[in-house]
Motif scaffolding. Structure first.
Motif, PDB file in Angstrom:
ATOM      1  N   LYS A  39      82.494  36.475  10.872  1.00  0.00           N
ATOM      2  CA  LYS A  39      82.460  35.148  11.492  1.00  0.00           C
ATOM      3  C   LYS A  39      81.003  34.735  11.637  1.00  0.00           C
ATOM      4  CE  LYS A  39      86.328  36.305  14.371  1.00  0.00           C
ATOM      5  NZ  LYS A  39      86.685  36.653  15.725  1.00  0.00           N
ATOM      6  N   SER A  55      77.045  23.687   9.636  1.00  0.00           N
ATOM      7  CA  SER A  55      78.428  24.010   9.928  1.00  0.00           C
ATOM      8  C   SER A  55      78.488  24.281  11.419  1.00  0.00           C
ATOM      9  CB  SER A  55      78.880  25.241   9.136  1.00  0.00           C
ATOM     10  OG  SER A  55      80.197  25.574   9.487  1.00  0.00           O
ATOM     11  N   LYS A  57      81.145  24.605  13.358  1.00  0.00           N
ATOM     12  CA  LYS A  57      82.156  25.602  13.689  1.00  0.00           C
ATOM     13  C   LYS A  57      81.789  26.922  13.052  1.00  0.00           C
ATOM     14  CE  LYS A  57      86.380  24.531  12.918  1.00  0.00           C
ATOM     15  NZ  LYS A  57      87.631  24.011  12.368  1.00  0.00           N
ATOM     16  N   ARG A  58      82.214  27.989  13.675  1.00  0.00           N
ATOM     17  CA  ARG A  58      82.061  29.286  13.020  1.00  0.00           C
ATOM     18  C   ARG A  58      83.084  29.368  11.905  1.00  0.00           C
ATOM     19  NH1 ARG A  58      81.088  31.729  18.497  1.00  0.00           N
ATOM     20  NH2 ARG A  58      78.849  32.062  18.475  1.00  0.00           N
ATOM     21  N   ARG A  59      82.660  29.893  10.812  1.00  0.00           N
ATOM     22  CA  ARG A  59      83.535  30.071   9.658  1.00  0.00           C
ATOM     23  C   ARG A  59      83.824  31.551   9.491  1.00  0.00           C
ATOM     24  NH1 ARG A  59      85.360  25.027   8.879  1.00  0.00           N
ATOM     25  NH2 ARG A  59      83.648  23.566   8.693  1.00  0.00           N
ATOM     26  N   SER A  65      85.284  34.423  -0.529  1.00  0.00           N
ATOM     27  CA  SER A  65      85.271  33.093   0.097  1.00  0.00           C
ATOM     28  C   SER A  65      83.835  32.588   0.183  1.00  0.00           C
ATOM     29  CB  SER A  65      85.903  33.130   1.492  1.00  0.00           C
ATOM     30  OG  SER A  65      85.076  33.846   2.396  1.00  0.00           O
ATOM     31  N   TRP A  67      81.580  29.071   2.039  1.00  0.00           N
ATOM     32  CA  TRP A  67      81.606  27.873   2.867  1.00  0.00           C
ATOM     33  C   TRP A  67      80.319  27.110   2.595  1.00  0.00           C
ATOM     34  CZ3 TRP A  67      85.882  26.464   5.366  1.00  0.00           C
ATOM     35  CH2 TRP A  67      86.821  27.441   5.683  1.00  0.00           C
TER      36      TRP A  67
END
Length: 123
Positions: A39, A55, A57-59, A65, A67
């Motif tokens: 995270k 970003s 929000k935490r991804r 994957s 981001w």
């Protein structure tokens, strides 16, 4: 945190880009797997131009994957000598990453154990 990261730059855009004149930039955690989820919050920027993406929000990064930003900058603008993206023909990308850690469990002895420990320490 011991994680390995790469920046993936797509000069012809990415699958979510509005057109193929967009530069897309994505962050990939190489050390993330389906078992080891990472995270993180992050910010990507081109310091010479002030162009930045964040970003908020935490991804959650898992295996394969990534981001990032499909429309980070217009490619023709990046290549334009008058823009401040390229410095001496080089593009510098800065990435700030903040990895979130889950709170580790804390062991606390039960109240019933405390008297036994005190006796043990007294002997």
């Amino acid at each position: 945190h011991g994680h390995v990261w790469t920046v993936r730059l797509y000069p012809g855009g990415h699958s979510g880009s509005t057109d193929d004149d967009q530069v897309a930039i994505f962050l990939h955690c190489v050390s993330a797997t389906d078992m080891v989820k990472v995270k993180a919050g992050f910010r990507i920027r081109i310091p010479s131009s002030g162009n930045r993406g964040s970003s908020q929000k935490r991804r959650v990064f898992v295996e394969d994957s990534e981001w990032g930003f499909d429309d980070f900058a217009n490619r023709s603008q990046v290549l334009d000598d008058q823009s401040r993206f390229l410095v001496d023909g080089n593009l510098t990308i800065e990435v700030d990453i903040q990895v979130a850690q889950d709170k580790l469990p804390t062991w606390k002895p039960s109240i019933d154990v405390a008297p036994a420990w005190m006796k043990l320490l007294d002997s």
